[in-house]
Design an enzyme around this catalytic site. Structure first.
Site, mmCIF file in Angstrom:
data_model
loop_
_atom_site.group_PDB
_atom_site.id
_atom_site.type_symbol
_atom_site.label_atom_id
_atom_site.label_comp_id
_atom_site.label_asym_id
_atom_site.label_seq_id
_atom_site.Cartn_x
_atom_site.Cartn_y
_atom_site.Cartn_z
ATOM 1 N N TYR A 91 0.848 -1.180 0.000
ATOM 2 C CA TYR A 91 0.000 0.000 0.000
ATOM 3 C C TYR A 91 0.892 1.242 0.000
ATOM 4 C CZ TYR A 91 -3.329 3.548 1.294
ATOM 5 O OH TYR A 91 -4.085 4.688 1.312
ATOM 6 N N LYS A 187 -11.999 0.043 4.867
ATOM 7 C CA LYS A 187 -12.260 -0.831 3.717
ATOM 8 C C LYS A 187 -13.309 -1.884 4.076
ATOM 9 C CE LYS A 187 -8.904 1.723 2.114
ATOM 10 N NZ LYS A 187 -7.511 1.311 2.110
HETATM 11 C C1 LIG Z 1 -6.291 1.844 2.573
HETATM 12 C C2 LIG Z 1 -5.189 1.020 3.120
HETATM 13 C C3 LIG Z 1 -4.404 1.481 4.185
HETATM 14 C C4 LIG Z 1 -4.583 2.870 4.787
HETATM 15 O O1 LIG Z 1 -5.792 2.990 5.458
HETATM 16 P P1 LIG Z 1 -6.605 4.393 5.602
HETATM 17 O O2 LIG Z 1 -7.812 3.986 6.358
HETATM 18 O O3 LIG Z 1 -6.873 4.886 4.218
HETATM 19 O O4 LIG Z 1 -5.721 5.331 6.351
HETATM 20 C C5 LIG Z 1 -3.424 0.648 4.679
HETATM 21 N N1 LIG Z 1 -3.202 -0.578 4.140
HETATM 22 C C6 LIG Z 1 -3.928 -1.045 3.111
HETATM 23 C C7 LIG Z 1 -3.648 -2.404 2.564
HETATM 24 C C8 LIG Z 1 -4.944 -0.263 2.561
HETATM 25 O O5 LIG Z 1 -5.646 -0.728 1.518
#
Ligand SMILES: *Cc1c(COP(=O)(O)O)cnc(C)c1O
Length: 368
Positions: A91, A187
């Site tokens: 990421y 997510k």
């Molecule tokens: C989106 C994401 C993050 C960061 O998370 P946020 O809630 O956007 O700060 C970290 N790791 C992965 C794999 C992600 O998809």
């Protein structure tokens, strides 16, 4: 109890007369003399979410204002100058945080191909932390979790695993011996693209205490409404994931057979390089697909613009399907992500509607 059940039951208020759901407690401070003091130090709404996610991952959960806030809190527990071994492709926000800390001399960073277990473990010699993400975002590489955890520990490094793509329903890194699990609850856990939140989960009480301290001191505490929504989302995680995953398996198979598609990464495909590992360490293959299209980066970008049901937007893990060409972000170009790679987060719409949309967008590729 099975995890599908825990997702529904964990973190509820108990006792006669208790509400079924935790109330959204909107307060910044508490009257003196009680256990609670100030909103940054804790709050009943995010503690209910923590109880639920902790039960699902098999540890104690500390919730944060975002996934990145959780990532930073874990990295802040490392000694000054400590070396972090991390996937070359992960990421991009995490890559950015590591690069910034390395430039400032706070940490050292070593990037490896985490599918190469031997090379990854060689880099772990003398390292403070092995940072894993599996499957990775956006390439869907699968790391050998049990072998890497064991090998990293033998070399004195702790192991953190970003479990955002798999969720605790499909993969539980703490059961494989990992020291801490990190989530972007923005997510799959929240699941409706309506909040930002993160979490770190560990069975190590000393680490829980330092993460709680970091959150308090650094002010990375989640808001009560976000925590309420994240827990509400968690209640349906199992059914959402089951549906999205079944559709992803079907779409990956059809994409692989489409003449406009030159490569597909989905760990559920028998021919995927991560398939055997995923089958061994996961309870399912998830609902994220990466694929490359024939032609130029502009042609791939046009596919993302042509979809009508699927939303052209960043992020993932919600009920609605999202697509984006990852290298529209400069950081992603620097990590070597292929320029025509499209990342598809499969939602819970009907699979035939999703395919019809993808097909019309792909059939308009030049030369088709
Ligand atoms: C989106 C994401 C993050 C960061 O998370 P946020 O809630 O956007 O700060 C970290 N790791 C992965 C794999 C992600 O998809």
């Amino acid at each position: 109890m099975r995890r599908a059940t825990l997702a529904v039951t964990a973190g509820r208020p108990v006792g006669p007369g208790a509400p079924l759901n935790p109330p959204v407690v909107l307060t910044s401070t508490y009257r003196a003399g009680g256990e609670r003091t100030y909103g940054r130090s804790g709050g009943p709404t995010h503690e209910a979410f923590e109880a639920a996610l902790g039960a699902l991952e098999g540890g104690r959960c500390v919730a944060f204002a975002s996934g990145m806030a959780a990532v930073v809190a874990v990295l802040e527990t490392l000694p000054a100058g400590g070396r972090v071994v991390a996937p070359r492709s992960l990421y991009w926000g995490v890559r950015q945080v590591l690069d910034h800390r390395a430039q400032a001399g706070r940490l050292a960073a070593a990037y490896v191909d985490v599918t190469d277990t031997e090379a990854t473990l060689a880099a772990c010699e003398g390292a403070a932390l092995l940072w894993l993400e599996t499957p990775t975002n956006p390439l869907l590489d699968v790391a050998d979790l049990p072998a890497l955890v064991e090998g990293a520990h033998a070399r004195g490094a702790r192991v953190a695993v970003d479990n955002t793509f798999a969720t605790p329903l499909l993969q539980r890194p703490l059961e494989h011996g990992a020291d801490v699990v990190v989530h972007s609850a923005t997510k799959y856990l929240g699941g409706h693209a309506d909040l930002l939140m993160g979490a770190a989960v560990t069975a190590d009480d000393a680490l829980v205490a330092s993460l709680v301290e970091r959150r308090d001191v650094d002010g990375a505490v989640p808001g009560p409404l976000d925590a309420f929504l994240a827990l509400r989302g968690l209640r349906t995680l199992d059914v959402r994931l089951q549906r999205a995953q079944a559709s992803a398996a079907e779409l990956a198979r059809r994409l692989a057979a489409h003449p406009g598609v030159t490569a597909v990464r989905y760990p559920g495909l028998a021919e995927d390089p991560g398939h055997a590992r995923a089958a061994a360490q996961m309870d399912g293959y998830g609902a994220m697909i990466a694929f490359e299209t024939a032609g130029t980066a502009d042609d791939a970008e046009a596919v993302a613009r042509r979809v009508r049901l699927i939303v052209h937007a960043t992020s993932l893990g919600g009920v609605e399907s999202l697509i984006e060409r990852r290298t529209r972000w400069a950081g992603e170009v620097a990590m070597g992500t292929p320029p025509t790679l499209l990342r598809l987060s499969v939602g819970i719409e009907h699979v035939e509607d999703l395919w019809a949309d993808l097909e019309q967008a792909l059939d308009a590729l030049p030369g088709r």
